[in-house]
Design an enzyme around this catalytic site. Structure first.
Site, mmCIF file in Angstrom:
data_model
loop_
_atom_site.group_PDB
_atom_site.id
_atom_site.type_symbol
_atom_site.label_atom_id
_atom_site.label_comp_id
_atom_site.label_asym_id
_atom_site.label_seq_id
_atom_site.Cartn_x
_atom_site.Cartn_y
_atom_site.Cartn_z
ATOM 1 N N LEU A 42 0.836 -1.203 0.000
ATOM 2 C CA LEU A 42 0.000 0.000 0.000
ATOM 3 C C LEU A 42 0.869 1.251 0.000
ATOM 4 C CD1 LEU A 42 -2.171 -1.631 2.710
ATOM 5 C CD2 LEU A 42 -3.005 -1.094 0.400
ATOM 6 N N LYS A 91 7.105 11.143 0.391
ATOM 7 C CA LYS A 91 6.716 10.414 1.607
ATOM 8 C C LYS A 91 7.903 9.680 2.212
ATOM 9 C CE LYS A 91 5.485 6.359 0.831
ATOM 10 N NZ LYS A 91 6.003 4.988 0.820
ATOM 11 N N THR A 106 6.362 0.582 1.941
ATOM 12 C CA THR A 106 7.363 1.417 2.610
ATOM 13 C C THR A 106 6.611 2.333 3.568
ATOM 14 O OG1 THR A 106 8.735 1.367 0.630
ATOM 15 C CG2 THR A 106 9.280 3.026 2.280
ATOM 16 N N LYS A 131 14.934 0.067 4.551
ATOM 17 C CA LYS A 131 14.340 0.586 3.301
ATOM 18 C C LYS A 131 14.367 2.123 3.280
ATOM 19 C CE LYS A 131 11.842 0.967 -0.418
ATOM 20 N NZ LYS A 131 12.475 0.841 -1.729
#
Ligand code: NAP
Length: 293
Positions: A67, A241, A98, A173
């Site tokens: 998502l 983001k 992420t 990540k």
């Protein structure tokens, strides 16, 4: 055929490629996507299409989600008809998005309250690697949960790297994407400068690619920026983001990511100018059209 049945929540750029590989491996798959049209495509390939996350996860031994961000993950897992409400005892939840380590900690707690195990397993690789089953999964969580999920993850990946307890995968990540985002932003500034400099653009880019700054990211993004090919591999708004989450996560460790903040400013500027739903390489566009004086 694998006995384990699998649910996949989220069929965007990455989730779609993952679903195709799960089906190709002969896995019994149920899919859910907020906009149902993206899920219907997989019905023809043998997937069951569910109306809600709770319905999708019924009977699944491994539940994957892919998502956009924390808000999307929260909505899909914790809503009244969310994935957590419907998950069967003993199933393993695998959050591949992420997202932030803060949200992962909260989700892990909610899973634990239901006696369920959570792995955070974000990926490196983009649209092509998702479609080709060549992702790298960066995993946080218990060995035991990973042993259950591993055969499923193997159908979509070239490698699975176990980094430590829950939260380790997303931290790794975000560190990765912090470095990618900063490089993409500096490349955009470099190309804007190069195009006004009088230098031969192609000759200059060839030198950069072969020189010390050369990287797979520079090679890929410089080609897209110069050809203005912004078909989406990675939405520009998602990089903004990631830089935000990286900055917040590093701040919690007492490190200020000043370069992430500056890079994010360029991505936010591009999003404000309408490039949020284009590829992240479009970050160069506002720099081309504006004088930065
Ligand atoms: P995407 O194409 O934008 O897909 C996002 C997915 O999230 C869609 O299924 C979307 O549903 C869903 N979603 C968004 N907001 C939602 C909400 N409020 N409630 C429910 N569902 C919601 O993104 P993507 O490129 O597949 O990326 C997925 C994740 O992987 C992101 O965290 C991204 O940062 C990460 N990632 C991406 C890449 C890449 O190269 N693309 C590489 C590595 C990691 P709708 O279809 O209904 O909008």
């Amino acid at each position: 055929m694998m006995k384990q049945s699998v649910a996949l929540l989220g069929l965007g750029t990455m989730g779609a490629g993952m679903a195709a590989n799960l089906l190709k491996a002969g896995i019994s798959l149920t899919v859910y996507n907020r906009s149902r049209a993206k899920a219907e495509i997989f019905a023809a390939q043998g997937a069951r299409v569910a109306e809600t996350p709770a319905d999708a996860v019924k009977g699944a031994g491994v539940i994957l989600s892919m998502l956009a961000d924390d808000a999307a993950s929260r909505a899909v897992w914790l809503a009244e008809n969310g994935g957590l409400a419907g998950a069967a005892n003993g199933s393993v939840l695998v959050e591949c998005s992420t997202v932030s380590p803060f949200w992962i900690a909260e989700l892990a707690k909610a899973a634990e309250a239901r006696n369920l195990q959570l792995l955070d397993a974000p990926v490196t690789g983009s649209r092509m690697q998702a479609a080709g089953g060549q992702l790298s999964f960066l995993v946080g969580g218990s060995e035991e949960a990973l042993a259950i999920a591993r055969p499923v993850l193997e159908t979509m990946s070239k490698e699975i790297v176990h980094l430590g307890p829950v939260g380790s995968g997303v931290t790794m990540k975000l560190l990765n994407n912090f470095l990618c985002g900063v490089q993409a932003a500096s490349l955009a500034e470099g190309i804007a400068w190069l195009e006004r400099s009088g230098l031969d653009r192609d000759k200059a880019i060839d030198l950069l690619k072969r020189g010390a700054p050369g990287s797979p990211l520079l090679a890929n993004l410089s080609a897209r920026m110069t050809s203005r090919d912004y078909t989406v591999n990675f939405y520009l708004k998602l990089m903004s983001k990631d830089l935000q989450y990286a900055g917040e996560a590093a701040a919690a460790s007492g490190v200020e990511l000043t370069t992430a903040a500056n890079a994010r400013r360029l991505f936010e500027q591009a999003a404000a100018e309408g490039y949020g739903d284009q590829d992240m390489s479009a970050v160069v566009e506002p720099l081309r059209t504006k004088s930065q004086k």
